[in-house]
Write an enzyme that holds these catalytic residues in place. Structure first.
Site, PDB file in Angstrom:
ATOM      1  N   HIS A 179      -0.659   0.415 -10.193  1.00  0.00           N
ATOM      2  CA  HIS A 179      -1.369  -0.510  -9.301  1.00  0.00           C
ATOM      3  C   HIS A 179      -1.872  -1.745 -10.076  1.00  0.00           C
ATOM      4  CE1 HIS A 179      -3.598  -0.579  -5.200  1.00  0.00           C
ATOM      5  NE2 HIS A 179      -3.324  -1.807  -5.617  1.00  0.00           N
ATOM      6  N   ARG A 222       0.854  -1.181   0.000  1.00  0.00           N
ATOM      7  CA  ARG A 222       0.000   0.000   0.000  1.00  0.00           C
ATOM      8  C   ARG A 222       0.889   1.230   0.000  1.00  0.00           C
ATOM      9  NH1 ARG A 222      -3.559  -2.414  -1.794  1.00  0.00           N
ATOM     10  NH2 ARG A 222      -5.677  -2.772  -0.977  1.00  0.00           N
ATOM     11  N   GLU A 280      -3.157   7.763  -4.592  1.00  0.00           N
ATOM     12  CA  GLU A 280      -3.526   7.298  -5.931  1.00  0.00           C
ATOM     13  C   GLU A 280      -4.819   7.948  -6.408  1.00  0.00           C
ATOM     14  OE1 GLU A 280      -3.716   3.029  -6.068  1.00  0.00           O
ATOM     15  OE2 GLU A 280      -1.784   2.786  -5.093  1.00  0.00           O
TER      16      GLU A 280
END
Length: 325
Positions: free
Chosen positions: A291, A244, A273
């Site tokens: 991602h 993360r 993000e």
């Protein structure tokens, strides 16, 4: 099979096969724009749907659950991580939260290996040279990278994905693997993956040529890798993050990369993000991916079906198999 037509919101578009099953079982509403919902839209969703199926791009802080009239009874999260959801606030509102463990282990570990190899061998830089026509031909000193085979890999977080990463790197690249994990791992279990447990994060950072993060985000792991810990790494070391974004102090990482505190980084996740700092994007010693950890057809479909199973069980009066709150 659920017989009642419970009303469900899918906050982003999912693989078509999964959306079809959801439509067969529930009154399903899709987010046709396929863009993240803002707080207001998510707060409304909790009041107008029996279930909301969010993703990592949907932020559900405490204030989203505030007030009266909540209709939602379950959040079927599409993903393993759920630090984008205020779990305590969901509990207080009487809302069950589930996730999708197990099915994305291999693909996420595969991507972590991809980042490790790409940053070590300067693959991103090399591709940019070829595509822009700036490559002038082979020469002995051109774009020298770092050998991977036989080096030391340090893993932070030795769960499913951390173990899968250790397996690939030890048995595939003959790497010495050391790791930190909050709980004690039996030595014989660690040995199955060619790994040894160290007592502290710092011990791992000091020993490793490559550090790969596989721990949950949020809570005490926020900014786990800060300026001090980056300074504890070897000057020639690389940081890999497929966990993360908030596990790393992004500003401190940029500073460390700019000043040569560490040699490079491979990142698939970011603190805010989809926003990526311009200073980070400008660096050549970083490989940046959008991602993609679980982004294979097989895995994303399996993740969606996990959510289907959790929500179906819940509305059938059964225990959801992947309940986290």
């Amino acid at each position: 099979m659920v017989t009642a037509r419970f009303r469900i919101l899918v906050t982003r578009r999912w693989p078509r096969a999964v959306e079809q099953v959801l439509a067969e079982r529930f009154e399903t509403v899709l987010n046709e724009e396929d863009r993240p919902l803002d707080r207001s839209a998510l707060a409304d969703a909790l009041r107008n749907f029996d279930a909301v199926l969010p993703t990592v791009s949907d932020r559900l802080p405490e204030d989203v659950f505030a007030g009266e009239g909540l209709r939602a009874r379950i959040l079927g999260n599409f993903g393993v991580g759920y630090n984008h959801i205020d779990i305590e606030a969901a509990k207080a509102a009487g809302i069950v939260v589930t996730n999708t463990p197990g099915v994305l282990t291999d693909c996420t570990a595969d991507l972590a290996v991809s980042l490790l190899l790409a940053v070590a061998r300067r693959a991103g830089e090399g591709e940019r040279q070829v595509r822009t026509g700036t490559w002038t031909g082979w020469r002995p000193t051109h774009m020298i990278g770092t050998k991977v085979t036989g080096k030391t890999l340090g893993i932070i977080g030795f769960g499913r994905i951390g173990k899968a990463m250790a397996k690939r790197c030890h048995f595939g690249f003959d790497m010495d693997v050391v790791f930190y994990n909050r709980s004690r791992i039996a030595p014989e279990e660690a040995a199955r993956f060619g790994a040894r447990q160290f007592r502290t994060v710092e011990n791992v950072l000091k020993a490793a040529d490559f550090v790969s993060l596989h721990c949950p985000g949020g809570g005490e792991n926020r900014n786990l890798i800060d300026a001090e810990r980056l300074a504890a790494m070897k000057p020639g070391a690389y940081l890999i993050n497929t966990a993360r974004g908030d596990v790393v102090d992004e500003a401190a990482l940029i500073e460390a990369l700019e000043k040569g505190v560490i040699r490079g980084a491979g990142l698939d996740v970011y603190a805010a993000e989809p926003d990526v700092p311009a200073r980070l994007s400008a660096l050549e010693n970083v490989v940046l991916l959008p991602h993609l950890g679980s982004a294979t057809e097989e895995t994303r479909t399996a993740m969606g079906m996990k959510v289907v199973d959790n929500v179906t069980a819940f509305f059938a009066g059964l225990a959801p198999p992947d309940r986290v709150a």
